[in-house]
Design an enzyme around this catalytic site. Structure first.
Site, PDB file in Angstrom:
ATOM      1  N   GLY A  83      77.855  16.338  34.229  1.00 53.59           N
ATOM      2  CA  GLY A  83      78.939  16.391  35.213  1.00 53.59           C
ATOM      3  C   GLY A  83      78.407  16.102  36.616  1.00 53.59           C
ATOM      4  O   GLY A  83      77.448  15.348  36.788  1.00 53.59           O
ATOM      5  N   SER A  84      79.011  16.768  37.593  1.00 50.92           N
ATOM      6  CA  SER A  84      78.721  16.424  38.985  1.00 50.92           C
ATOM      7  C   SER A  84      77.309  16.771  39.428  1.00 50.92           C
ATOM      8  O   SER A  84      76.883  16.330  40.498  1.00 50.92           O
ATOM      9  CB  SER A  84      79.724  17.117  39.907  1.00 50.92           C
ATOM     10  OG  SER A  84      81.030  16.684  39.571  1.00 50.92           O
ATOM     11  N   THR A  85      76.572  17.586  38.658  1.00 49.12           N
ATOM     12  CA  THR A  85      75.189  17.828  39.080  1.00 49.12           C
ATOM     13  C   THR A  85      74.403  16.522  39.087  1.00 49.12           C
ATOM     14  O   THR A  85      73.411  16.394  39.802  1.00 49.12           O
ATOM     15  CB  THR A  85      74.473  18.826  38.135  1.00 49.12           C
ATOM     16  OG1 THR A  85      74.494  18.305  36.808  1.00 49.12           O
ATOM     17  CG2 THR A  85      75.153  20.188  38.152  1.00 49.12           C
ATOM     18  N   PHE A  86      74.878  15.533  38.304  1.00 49.26           N
ATOM     19  CA  PHE A  86      74.175  14.242  38.259  1.00 49.26           C
ATOM     20  C   PHE A  86      74.346  13.470  39.559  1.00 49.26           C
ATOM     21  O   PHE A  86      73.620  12.522  39.841  1.00 49.26           O
ATOM     22  CB  PHE A  86      74.673  13.416  37.067  1.00 49.26           C
ATOM     23  CG  PHE A  86      73.788  12.237  36.742  1.00 49.26           C
ATOM     24  CD1 PHE A  86      72.596  12.403  36.067  1.00 49.26           C
ATOM     25  CD2 PHE A  86      74.152  10.952  37.133  1.00 49.26           C
ATOM     26  CE1 PHE A  86      71.772  11.328  35.787  1.00 49.26           C
ATOM     27  CE2 PHE A  86      73.334   9.871  36.848  1.00 49.26           C
ATOM     28  CZ  PHE A  86      72.148  10.057  36.174  1.00 49.26           C
ATOM     29  N   LYS A  87      75.345  13.884  40.375  1.00 50.94           N
ATOM     30  CA  LYS A  87      75.524  13.216  41.672  1.00 50.94           C
ATOM     31  C   LYS A  87      74.266  13.354  42.529  1.00 50.94           C
ATOM     32  O   LYS A  87      74.033  12.531  43.436  1.00 50.94           O
ATOM     33  CB  LYS A  87      76.741  13.805  42.403  1.00 50.94           C
ATOM     34  CG  LYS A  87      78.061  13.366  41.767  1.00 50.94           C
ATOM     35  CD  LYS A  87      79.263  14.080  42.349  1.00 50.94           C
ATOM     36  CE  LYS A  87      80.536  13.672  41.595  1.00 50.94           C
ATOM     37  NZ  LYS A  87      81.650  14.600  41.856  1.00 50.94           N
TER      38      LYS A  87
END
Lengths: 456, 484
Positions: free
Chosen positions: B217-221
């Site tokens: 999810g957004s942790t990959f941002k």
């Protein structure tokens, strides 16, 4: 004086005695090693065991000298060594188990087996007598097979209904059925071989049998499937059908029977594998023994493999491994027990002993002159092969695991007695195969033989 | 009938040859791999009667053997079993070993070559051989805090020391009690084992390193932002396109923000604000601009695709092999086929916290042996490599601090400590509750900690979901690791 001196072939009983001494020495030595490893001294049962084995072997040897002097000299020593080795491994497993009476029981059954083999040699002067009882044998075979299904005496042990029990004794009649059915197959096929070898339509390079001759093989197939369904016994079913097809092939020399037999076998196997849950389970643990979902069902197989791997090339040495971890280490999985403690080398020796046993049986089949004898000897020898293949193949994952026993090695009375009877029959047939024709012995001419009779 | 008899003999010969071959295959060629199988308890039997070494956390044994009066001579015991089970694993006579009990088995059992000289002296002095003990890097306070904070919810927590790679906490939930599998009561063990296998929540799996991989999810941002900063063309104030909905090329599909609104005035948003409010459209369009290769290469620098052992084996995290443009857009926000372990997500934060240098995660502090438990081996911290430049690391730190100070991660704030973090809410199928993520790091005095938290179930789709569920867990773990 006589102008013709008949040449008598050597009886080779002395060779047999020498081989027997070796077999007993090896087996007794192994027993001593177990004791020395366990608590550093010769085990107290050594005399009883070594003496018992030697006494029984010599007893049968004497019966042979008297009643079947020309019998094959290798069969008895090989059977004695296998039996002795089995006793050692069973005794060794007794030491690390709560049940400690297995080895004495096995020794008792050995005695019964040897006496049974002796009785066969004593009472059955010519194996061709058995031919008269072809259909008696068929009925007896079917009854023996069906006995475990009878309420009251039939018993289900470990999922297979192949036992009968009377009081504390239990017995697998299927083991004896193997012998009487071999007699039936030989007697039936030696009569019908001509009809069965007539060919019908030709398919590609194969000459198919006539449709009307398909009866017997279909009956044999149905009976095998019946054993599989009613008694849940994969091994026995496989053994009977394989035995029938092999004898049928030898009798008719038609490859098409084998092809037909294999097709029926494959059909039966597919049917069984898709229909019966117990067969499906066996197939699943054969293909995926290490899958976590199979962990409990495949425990025995996997522990057997671990035991063999632990043994490696030379083994851990007798009483130095942990074959007792494997369930039924002294019967179904005695092969892996030997592999763990005696190593690959020990297993090769065991396989070679079986190989020699079977080879001697087949050699007898080739040498004997009557068709019935040929078929019977071939059937008995091949049944030993099938049994070894099914057991060892199951333990080493060539085929799914089934419930047959290692001839002579595995703990179990029915198997031991039956296999001694098989050896008795093979000895009897081999005696007839090698014995010089009686006409020569009693022929004209004043020979030493007749003179000897006159002297009181 | 002699011709078919000879042929039958040939068949018999073939059957016997097959048996010789299969026997040789098992006893010789397969022997080593069979002996090394995890479920092979024969190794355990060979070690029976031996005093197996302990697994030690901060001076207290979490796994130890004590003498008992039965054929096995020693009983393995796990103090605080379920808390440490994902790390210790089990030592079962029937079902073998797992986790550290397995990967450190030769040391614990005393059969390791590393212990050779000590064993030799034992042999000379006539002492019974004993296993060595393994001292773990875990921080008992952080481990307990993580276990308590997850409170049985499906998920995992990993905490690392950014400077050394030491694993300070590793919790997988739901857990199990390894004492039940180490019992010598075979029946009970069998029952327990079957119950654990049948449990749909897979308590035997260590979700932190070896479960099914998760979409990050957004942790990959963080990775996408790092890739952008590393090009040198971006800084935290660089404006990105952040519309309410992004048209994906080649398809009729669109990718939207969770709130359904644009991320800033005129559909424009700065990089730092995009991360702070976790703007999907901005990072998706940024990802398409950078391209899949740049994203993958940056992910690999953070540890993707690496076969790590800590010393248990860690499932490598993966970035899709050949995504098209819309798939790249989704990958840039941690969806599509990007899959990670919680340990990998903790490594994002750890590398950024450590000035861009990624350390190899490790659970073993040292190996001790003898009555005095003297240290005989201390593995040195190992560097995996530089994930990002020092300046990129410092920019990312600023951006992550903004997330916690005034963005989606406010629930991770700690009084008196500046926390840097990133939330994540990972979809993994229509109608299924999303995974809640939080990864963060903080420093207090000479102590530093980087954390990743994933919680699998509960709640509804909500952009603050990761911040609401996972951030408080991370906060408690960080507080414990930083010493209150």
């Amino acid at each position: 004086m006589a102008t013709v001196t008949p040449v008598y072939p050597a009886t080779r009983r002395n060779t047999e005695l020498a081989l027997l001494v070796m077999a007993v020495v090896v087996a007794t030595g192994a027993w001593a090693v177990v004791g020395l490893t366990e608590d550093g001294r010769l085990p107290p049962g050594l005399a009883l065991y070594g003496g018992g084995l030697a006494g029984l072997a010599v007893l049968l040897h004497l019966v042979l000298r008297w009643k079947a002097a020309y019998a094959d000299p290798v069969l008895l020593p090989v059977a004695t060594l296998l039996n002795g080795l089995g006793l050692v491994v069973i005794h060794r497993l007794d030491l690390s188990s709560s049940r400690t009476d297995q080895a004495p029981r096995q020794l008792l059954w050995t005695a019964i087996g040897v006496v049974a083999a002796g009785a066969v040699l004593w009472l059955l002067r010519d194996h061709r007598v058995l031919r008269r009882y072809t259909f008696t044998a068929m009925v007896a075979g079917l009854v023996l097979l069906l006995l475990p299904l009878l309420p009251g005496i039939g018993r289900t042990i470990n999922g297979a209904r192949i036992w009968i029990g009377i009081g504390p004794l239990s017995f697998q009649p299927g083991e004896l059925a193997k012998i009487v059915l071999a007699v039936f197959f030989a007697g039936y096929l030696v009569v019908h071989r001509d009809a069965l070898s007539l060919t019908g339509p030709k398919l590609l390079f194969l000459r198919l049998p006539r449709a009307r001759d398909l009866g017997p093989i279909l009956v044999a197939w149905l009976a095998s499937v019946g054993v599989l369904v009613l008694q849940r016994d994969l091994g026995t079913s496989l053994l009977f059908f394989g035995l029938f097809v092999a004898v049928l092939y030898v009798a008719t020399e038609r490859v098409s029977w084998i092809v037909l037999g294999l097709l029926l076998f494959v059909a039966g196997a597919v049917l069984a594998a898709t229909t019966f849950s117990h067969v499906q389970e066996r197939v699943a643990i054969w293909l995926h023994p290490f899958a976590p979902d199979n962990a409990d069902q495949s425990y025995q197989l996997v522990q057997g493999l671990y035991g063999m791997a632990n043994g490696g090339l030379l083994g851990t040495g007798l009483d130095r491994g942990r074959p007792d971890i494997v369930p039924f280490a002294n019967s179904d999985f005695i092969y892996s027990s030997i592999g763990e403690e005696l190593g690959l080398v020990g297993l090769f020796a065991v396989l070679l002993l079986y190989g020699v046993l079977v080879e001697r049986g087949l050699r007898t089949a080739i040498a004997v002159r009557d068709g019935f004898g040929k078929l019977l000897a071939a059937g008995l020898a091949f049944s030993v092969t099938l049994q070894v293949f099914v057991v060892v193949g199951g333990v080493t994952r060539i085929i799914p695991l089934t419930g047959l026993t290692m001839p002579f090695l595995a703990a179990g009375g029915s198997s031991l007695v039956s296999n001694w009877i098989v050896v008795g029959l093979l000895l009897r047939i081999s005696d007839l195969a090698r014995r010089p024709a009686p006409e020569v012995r009693n022929g004209p001419g004043d020979t030493g033989v007749t003179q000897a009779v006159r002297i009181p | 009938m002699n011709r078919p008899l000879r042929r039958l003999s040939a068949v018999v010969a073939v059957l016997f040859v097959a048996l010789f071959a299969s026997t040789t295959w098992i006893q010789y060629f397969q022997a080593d791999s069979l002996n090394a199988r995890p479920g092979n308890s024969r190794q355990l039997y060979a070690e029976l009667g031996r005093d197996r070494g302990s697994l030690i956390v901060a001076g207290q044994a979490v796994a130890s053997s004590s003498p008992v009066d039965d054929p096995y001579a020693f009983q393995r015991q796990y103090a605080a079993g379920p808390v440490y089970a994902p790390v210790t694993g089990y030592y079962s006579i029937r079902y073998g070993t797992s986790m550290l009990e397995r990967s450190e088995n030769d040391v614990l059992a005393g059969t390791s070559d590393r212990l050779f000289y000590r064993q030799l002296s034992d042999l000379l002095t006539g002492e019974k051989p004993r296993g060595a003990s393994v001292d773990l890097t875990l921080d008992p306070a952080a481990q307990q805090a993580a276990y308590d904070a997850l409170d049985g919810r499906k998920g995992a927590v990993v905490a690392l020391d950014p400077a050394t790679g030491d694993v300070l906490a590793m919790v997988s939930s739901p857990s199990y009690d390894p004492n039940a599998l180490a019992s010598h009561d075979t029946k009970a063990v069998q029952q327990q084992w079957n119950a654990l296998l049948a449990d749909d929540d897979d308590p035997l799996t260590n979700r932190a390193i070896a479960g099914d991989l998760y979409p990050p999810g957004s942790t990959f941002k963080l990775v996408t932002a790092a890739a952008a900063l590393e090009t040198g063309n971006y800084e935290e104030s660089t404006l990105l396109d952040g519309p309410a909905e992004l048209d994906l090329p080649q398809t009729s599909a669109t990718l939207g923000n969770d709130e359904g609104t644009a991320c800033g005035p005129n559909d424009q948003v700065s990089l730092i604000d995009a991360l702070r409010i976790s703007c999907n459209t901005a990072f998706a369009s940024l990802g398409m601009k950078l391209g899949a290769d740049a994203l993958r290469s940056q992910a690999e620098k953070f540890g993707f695709g690496q076969d790590l052992s800590v010393p248990m084996r860690v499932t490598p995290s993966t970035f899709p092999a050949d995504p098209n443009e819309p798939q790249t857009a989704q990958s840039a926000i941690g969806q599509f086929d990007v899959r990670v372990t919680p340990l990998q997500v903790a490594m994002f934060s750890a590398a950024i916290a450590n000035g861009g240098v990624l350390m190899k995660p490790n659970l073993v502090r040292d190996v001790r042996a003898g009555d005095d438990l003297s240290v005989i081996e201390t593995p040195a911290p190992q560097e995996i490599g530089r994930a990002v430049s020092a300046s990129t690391a410092s920019t990312l730190t600023d951006m992550m601090k903004a997330v916690v100070a005034r963005g989606t991660g406010t629930r991770a704030q700690i009084d008196g400590v500046e926390v840097a973090g990133k939330t994540g809410t990972a979809q993994h199928g229509a109608g299924l509750p999303p995974y809640a993520w939080f990864t963060s790091f903080a420093t207090k005095g000479d102590r530093a900690v980087a954390v990743a938290v994933v919680i699998e179930d509960g709640g509804t789709v909500d952009s603050a979901y990761g911040g609401r569920l996972a951030a408080p867990v991370a906060k408690q773990v960080m507080e414990a690791a930083l010493g209150g």
